[in-house]
Design a protein around this motif. Structure first.
Motif, short mmCIF file in Angstrom:
data_model
loop_
_atom_site.label_atom_id
_atom_site.label_comp_id
_atom_site.label_asym_id
_atom_site.label_seq_id
_atom_site.Cartn_x
_atom_site.Cartn_y
_atom_site.Cartn_z
N ARG A 259 63.28 38.80 84.66
CA ARG A 259 63.63 40.06 85.22
C ARG A 259 62.67 40.96 84.88
O ARG A 259 61.74 40.90 84.07
N VAL B 69 65.61 44.20 88.31
CA VAL B 69 65.16 43.15 89.31
C VAL B 69 65.14 41.62 88.83
O VAL B 69 64.48 41.51 87.83
N GLU B 70 65.98 40.79 89.29
CA GLU B 70 66.13 39.42 88.94
C GLU B 70 65.46 38.70 89.68
O GLU B 70 65.71 38.63 90.92
N VAL B 71 64.30 37.87 89.40
CA VAL B 71 63.40 37.08 90.45
C VAL B 71 63.77 35.83 90.05
O VAL B 71 63.79 34.98 88.93
N GLN C 94 68.97 42.66 92.82
CA GLN C 94 68.59 43.90 92.03
C GLN C 94 69.86 44.76 91.90
O GLN C 94 70.82 44.60 92.71
N PHE D 177 65.25 37.38 95.17
CA PHE D 177 65.54 38.14 94.07
C PHE D 177 66.77 39.08 94.41
O PHE D 177 67.43 39.06 95.46
N THR E 39 71.05 48.27 91.63
CA THR E 39 70.56 49.57 92.14
C THR E 39 71.22 50.79 91.59
O THR E 39 70.65 51.92 92.07
N TYR F 143 64.15 48.63 93.38
CA TYR F 143 63.20 48.65 92.60
C TYR F 143 62.35 47.31 93.14
O TYR F 143 61.51 46.78 92.40
N VAL F 144 62.10 47.34 94.35
CA VAL F 144 61.20 46.59 95.30
C VAL F 144 60.47 47.36 96.22
O VAL F 144 60.94 48.19 96.96
N LEU G 262 59.38 45.12 91.03
CA LEU G 262 58.77 43.87 92.01
C LEU G 262 57.88 44.59 93.17
O LEU G 262 58.20 45.51 93.90
#
Length: 435
Positions: free
Chosen positions: A163, A152-154, A140, A138, A142, A305-306, A167
């Protein structure tokens, strides 16, 4: 205006992941759960809820469903090598006072996992479950002000990407999400307890006339212990514990089940009681799991955002008896902080800013609880489980436990099992519970 809705990805479909999915789906968030196993994993042995974990279960409205599936364990007995009872500690079923070794809320792991999954699927907005897949990586953004949407791109193992606003790693003690979050080369908070190993499995063993639904603990010379738990008239659970020096398992790759079984068979050869029957059953067990004992103490639990929940964030080890309770309470508080920050307050904050504040609240409110649960676990680990070296030491321990049982002394704390956290109150999230 309605509350702000988030897109949340939860990595891990166990107790913590399903509990969090329940609360977030109840609020109407768009929740996806990925689980690397091809289906909901309903294996695992007996576990319990204590203290604040029971209150969370009640706030979920699931106490009756839990009790309908509860394990029938009546207490714990200690036996010697001949199988003679040396001590007995009954469960506390009074509804008041400190819980004994056997809690008033005992259940098989698979039953609790299924209960939470079913409850989540019937929430206001059913989560999407993706089995047989996992988060490969992932990235992100921030900066919450310049990148307010889906930061967040997973990337999944199948090459697909998506996205999310948040996460959450709920993927256990050996969390892949945690390692990716802290970054390569950085400590991920996992602190091993050298030489202390456990193995778990179930074995077919019909109940004998007069046998009761009891946990049975046996101490063997050579720092070895066997515990069995009866949850079925046809099968029982087995937990093997040992402290080996040098560590017999240190050169065995974690997850190499065949080699782990051989190591455990060597360690428990000649241990006495029903050890020979257990070793024979272990070789054929298809649910065998070997655990190298370790505690997860990571600060903070979030980065951007994790974030992490359950054993991935704060595994307290089986030595505390608080892993499931901590997972349930942590999922409740994380979801509660999200519900607070995503309320319709008209202040114009972006979703990313709301997530940031929710994660700050999660850390601030739940950290004192986990600090108490994990207090002195590493320091006291060497004295836990009464792993006596000699036959004389085993005899002394059995005698002392018999005295404690005679005087009705609650030995749960002596076994390392925590209960309620005094001086800490479970937060109230009225909007979430009633929603």
């Amino acid at each position: 205006m309605p509350p702000v809705s988030l897109r949340v990805l939860i990595s891990g479909g166990g107790i913590a992941g399903n509990a969090l999915a329940f609360w977030l789906a109840k609020q109407g968030h768009d929740v996806t759960v990925v689980e690397r196993f091809p289906n909901l994993r309903l294996t695992g042995l007996q576990l319990d809820l204590r203290g604040h974990g029971v209150e969370v279960l009640r706030r979920m409205g699931l106490e009756d469903s839990f009790r309908a599936k509860a394990a029938p364990e009546q207490g714990m007995q200690v036996v010697d090598s001949s199988g003679r009872r040396r001590a007995y500690f009954p469960a506390n079923k009074s509804g008041t006072g400190r819980q004994a070794f056997t809690s008033d809320f005992e259940i098989m792991r698979g039953d609790l996992c299924g209960l939470l999954y079913d409850a989540a699927k019937t929430s206001n907005k059913s989560p999407q479950y993706l089995f047989g897949t996992w988060v490969e990586s992932f990235a992100q953004d921030t900066d919450s002000k310049s990148n307010p949407e889906l930061p967040v791109e997973v990337r999944f193992d199948n090459g697909k990407t998506d996205r999310f606003d948040l996460l959450v790693g709920a993927d256990g003690q050996w969390s892949r999400t945690r390692r990716m979050m802290v970054g390569p080369g950085n400590p991920d908070g996992l602190q091993r307890i050298p030489g202390l190993n456990f193995a778990y499995f179930t074995m077919a063993r019909p109940m004998q006339p007069g046998e009761e639904y009891l946990a049975t603990s046996y101490m063997a010379p050579g720092r070895r212990g066997i515990m069995t738990r009866r949850h079925s008239p046809d099968a029982m659970q087995v937990m093997l514990s040992c402290r080996s020096d040098p560590d017999r398992l240190q050169n065995v790759t974690r997850g190499d089940v065949k080699a782990e079984k051989e190591a455990m068979a060597d360690i428990f050869k000649g241990a006495g009681w029903i050890a020979d029957d257990i070793i024979k059953a272990m070789r054929d067990a298809d649910d065998f799991y070997c655990e190298r004992m370790g505690l997860v103490n990571l600060r903070p639990w979030s980065k951007g955002y994790v974030t992490l929940v359950g054993d991935a964030a704060h595994c307290p080890t089986v030595l505390t008896g608080m892993g499931t309770t901590s997972a349930m309470v942590g999922a409740y508080i994380l979801a509660g902080e999200i519900s607070t920050q995503c309320a319709d307050d008209g202040d114009g904050r972006t979703k990313a800013e709301r997530v940031e504040r929710a994660l700050e609240g999660y850390e601030r409110k739940f950290r004192p609880y986990m600090d108490h649960v994990q207090k002195d676990v590493l320091r006291n680990a060497h004295n836990q489980w009464a792993m006596a070296g000699s036959a004389f030491s085993v005899g002394v321990m059995n005698w002392l436990l018999g005295v404690a049982a005679f005087f009705k002394i609650n030995m749960a704390e002596a076994f390392g099992i925590r209960d309620d956290i005094k001086g800490w109150d479970l937060p109230e999230y009225e909007r979430m519970v009633k929603g």
